[in-house]
Design a protein around this motif. Structure first.
Motif, PDB file in Angstrom:
ATOM      1  N   GLU A  20       0.995  -1.283   0.019  1.00  0.00           N
ATOM      2  CA  GLU A  20       0.142  -0.099  -0.077  1.00  0.00           C
ATOM      3  C   GLU A  20       0.910   1.240  -0.024  1.00  0.00           C
ATOM      4  N   ASP A  22       0.550   4.971   0.925  1.00  0.00           N
ATOM      5  CA  ASP A  22      -0.245   6.158   1.233  1.00  0.00           C
ATOM      6  C   ASP A  22       0.050   7.570   1.450  1.00  0.00           C
ATOM      7  N   HIS A  26      -3.824   8.817   5.671  1.00  0.00           N
ATOM      8  CA  HIS A  26      -3.817   7.618   6.262  1.00  0.00           C
ATOM      9  C   HIS A  26      -3.335   7.547   7.561  1.00  0.00           C
ATOM     10  N   ASP A  32      -7.656   1.677   8.129  1.00  0.00           N
ATOM     11  CA  ASP A  32      -6.346   1.082   7.718  1.00  0.00           C
ATOM     12  C   ASP A  32      -6.000  -0.076   8.776  1.00  0.00           C
ATOM     13  N   ARG A  48       3.377  -0.871   4.060  1.00  0.00           N
ATOM     14  CA  ARG A  48       2.741   0.317   3.864  1.00  0.00           C
ATOM     15  C   ARG A  48       3.909   1.198   3.796  1.00  0.00           C
TER      16      ARG A  48
END
Length: 78
Positions: A20, A22, A26, A32, A48
């Motif tokens: 991901e 972001d 976020h 999340d 992430r």
């Protein structure tokens, strides 16, 4: 890429790895966290990265993704 009721930014199915990317919206997102738990329950690890990490440190981000795809014992740090 659709995964259950979610859409992943990037998915490596062989490594059961979701990546991901972001933005600041976020930061500290409860949604999340819940999403990651649901994806973990399906057997996926979720990596992430912040948008600015990808823009400023592309090689390090790619190296990290490759390491996680190659070694299924690694667990995401955030």
């Amino acid at each position: 890429m659709p995964v259950g009721s979610y859409v992943a930014d990037f998915l490596c199915a062989n490594a059961m790895l979701i990546v991901e990317v972001d933005g600041s919206q976020h930061a500290d997102s409860v949604h999340d966290g819940q999403r990651a738990l649901a994806l973990n329950a399906l057997g996926f690890r979720v990596l992430r990265f912040w948008n600015d990490e990808v823009l400023r440190e592309m090689n390090a981000v790619c190296d990290t993704i490759i390491a996680y795809a190659a070694d299924k014992s690694l667990e995401p740090w955030r």
